[in-house]
Enzyme design. Structure first.
Site, short mmCIF file in Angstrom:
data_model
loop_
_atom_site.label_atom_id
_atom_site.label_comp_id
_atom_site.label_asym_id
_atom_site.label_seq_id
_atom_site.Cartn_x
_atom_site.Cartn_y
_atom_site.Cartn_z
N LYS A 36 -2.63 3.79 -27.63
CA LYS A 36 -2.04 2.56 -28.38
C LYS A 36 -1.28 2.34 -28.37
O LYS A 36 -0.17 3.64 -28.88
CB LYS A 36 -3.38 1.86 -28.72
CG LYS A 36 -3.34 2.51 -30.40
CD LYS A 36 -4.71 1.38 -30.32
CE LYS A 36 -4.49 2.37 -32.84
NZ LYS A 36 -6.09 1.62 -33.14
N TYR A 263 25.64 -2.39 -47.66
CA TYR A 263 25.65 -3.87 -48.57
C TYR A 263 25.46 -3.36 -50.02
O TYR A 263 24.47 -3.16 -50.01
CB TYR A 263 24.83 -4.67 -47.51
CG TYR A 263 25.07 -4.67 -46.31
CD1 TYR A 263 26.51 -5.72 -45.68
CD2 TYR A 263 24.76 -3.93 -44.92
CE1 TYR A 263 26.72 -5.99 -44.96
CE2 TYR A 263 25.15 -4.99 -44.01
CZ TYR A 263 25.97 -4.98 -43.32
OH TYR A 263 26.45 -5.67 -42.10
N MET A 311 21.35 -2.44 -40.76
CA MET A 311 20.58 -2.66 -38.98
C MET A 311 21.09 -1.38 -37.58
O MET A 311 20.61 -1.05 -37.91
CB MET A 311 21.31 -3.75 -38.55
CG MET A 311 20.23 -3.88 -37.24
SD MET A 311 20.98 -5.77 -36.53
CE MET A 311 20.26 -6.60 -37.62
C1 LIG Z 1 -6.59 3.36 -33.06
C2 LIG Z 1 -8.25 3.14 -32.51
C3 LIG Z 1 -8.19 4.48 -33.07
C4 LIG Z 1 -7.82 5.61 -33.49
O1 LIG Z 1 -7.81 5.64 -35.10
P1 LIG Z 1 -7.19 7.45 -35.86
O2 LIG Z 1 -7.24 6.63 -37.17
O3 LIG Z 1 -5.49 7.19 -35.43
O4 LIG Z 1 -7.43 8.29 -34.85
C5 LIG Z 1 -10.15 4.89 -32.73
N1 LIG Z 1 -10.75 3.56 -32.31
C6 LIG Z 1 -10.39 2.52 -32.09
C7 LIG Z 1 -10.65 1.43 -32.55
C8 LIG Z 1 -8.87 2.44 -32.60
O5 LIG Z 1 -8.73 0.50 -32.59
#
Ligand SMILES: *Cc1c(COP(=O)(O)O)cnc(C)c1O
Length: 372
Positions: A36, A263, A311
């Protein structure tokens, strides 16, 4: 020479990590890497192909559009959407051929209708909230009722019952054990009716910490990228960091004592020195909180970020007799010679976690997959 900055993605390390994680699993337990958020900032497309070739049985995402993108490069591997789907995303998940998560009767009904309309069968993973307090139902009887719906509708297939741990990265395992036992108990009841139903729960931390959390499938995210879910050194678990972040020296200037960089003049030279300017900044995901706190590597040596991160640029005090020259490579995450900057250590002064460090690298930075 690349532009401004680049994130190098070591696909060999990614494959290695998949194999290491798979080797911790009992025979028959499936590995489902979580890709993801653009593979935690690593670039989903090249990561999908690499994990699909390295022992992944399935790949998980948070959203339907992430799954659809993966489907465009991996036509065969099973996919799973873990997150909540808005009504308008259901169609996209179905046509990507992804399994989906469900915990509400109304949602399962729309899913069934849309699957029927497409003439497809969708795998359903019923989510049981055993203590995370986020998505899923806390009611075990509702889980079973949804499982019955999924197994009886011709366009749905009951794939799994699953949960997610809230404290798997903590030393004290009490709450993780409680969540595990709740899933195991309901799983036993469910299997009397649905002998084939799978159970899954473990993220990276639970995968590493406790084999009794593995059930039928594990869902590691952060560990796949060679980062440590406990915030320590990933080498402790034979994991190799996949991402390194680089830029280059665009200018080196002599500074008199009292001259300032950046800055707000938050850093002033306390002696005559040389200051390098590097074309990477918070617009690239180098967090402003690293002003006067972060470090970089140049020519195999460690130097402090000196002054405010802006930035598009940072400034670095490279010392009065510095060898540093325009065009030298700068490493912000990764190694040069014997020196190493882990994402875990970048996270520390920011009071955050390695996950957020790599997810925060902005789209302005190209992700370059390397396979050496
Ligand atoms: C993101 C996620 C994982 C993976 O978690 P990690 O801590 O990165 O291993 C597993 N299950 C769900 C439901 C998640 O949202």
């Amino acid at each position: 020479m690349y532009e401004r900055a680049e994130a190098r993605i070591d696909l060999g390390a990614l494959r290695h990590n998949c194999r290491v994680l798979k080797s911790r699993l009992a025979e028959g337990v499936e590995l489902c890497p979580v890709l993801k958020a653009d593979a935690y900032g690593h670039g989903a497309l090249h990561c999908v192909s690499a994990v699909a070739e390295s022992g992944a049985d399935r790949i998980a995402f948070a959203t339907a559009s992430e799954a659809a993108l993966a489907r465009s490069v991996a036509p065969d591997i099973p996919l799973l959407v873990l997150g909540a789907l808005a009504p308008r995303e259901i169609e996209m998940a179905i046509s990507a051929g992804a399994d989906v998560s469900a915990w509400e009767p109304g949602f399962i009904a729309s899913l069934a209708d849309q699957a029927a309309a497409s003439g497809l069968v969708v795998g359903v993973h019923v989510k049981y909230d055993t203590g995370m307090g986020r998505l899923g139902t806390t009611d075990p009887d509702l889980v079973l009722e949804l499982a019955r719906t999924a197994s009886s509708h011709p366009n749905l297939r009951l794939a799994a019952i699953w949960t997610h741990f809230a404290t798997a990265d903590e030393e004290d395992s009490t709450f993780r054990d409680l969540q595990r036992d709740r899933l195991a108990e309901l799983g036993e009841r469910a299997r009397r009716e649905f002998p084939e139903v799978k159970l899954h729960a473990a993220n990276s931390a639970a995968l590493i910490a406790d084999p009794s959390c593995h059930f039928d499938m594990v869902r590691p995210g952060v560990a796949v990228y060679g980062m440590d879910p406990f915030g320590n050194d990933p080498a402790d678990h034979d994991l190799r960091p996949v991402l390194s972040l680089h830029s280059w020296v665009a200018s080196v200037k002599d500074f008199e004592a009292g001259a300032s960089a950046g800055y707000g003049r938050t850093w002033t030279a306390d002696r005559p020195t040389r200051v390098a300017a590097i074309p990477i900044g918070y617009g690239d995901g180098v967090r402003r909180g690293l002003s006067n706190k972060g470090e970089v590597l140049i020519r195999g040596r460690r130097y402090p970020i000196s002054g405010t991160v802006s930035m598009d640029n940072i400034t670095v005090d490279v010392g009065p007799d510095s060898e540093v020259r325009v065009g030298d490579e700068v490493t912000l995450i990764g190694s040069q010679g014997d020196e190493l900057i882990l994402a875990e250590r970048v996270a520390e002064p920011l009071d955050t976690i390695n996950y957020e460090v790599t997810c925060g690298i902005s789209p302005r930075v190209p992700r370059v997959g390397r396979d050496d």
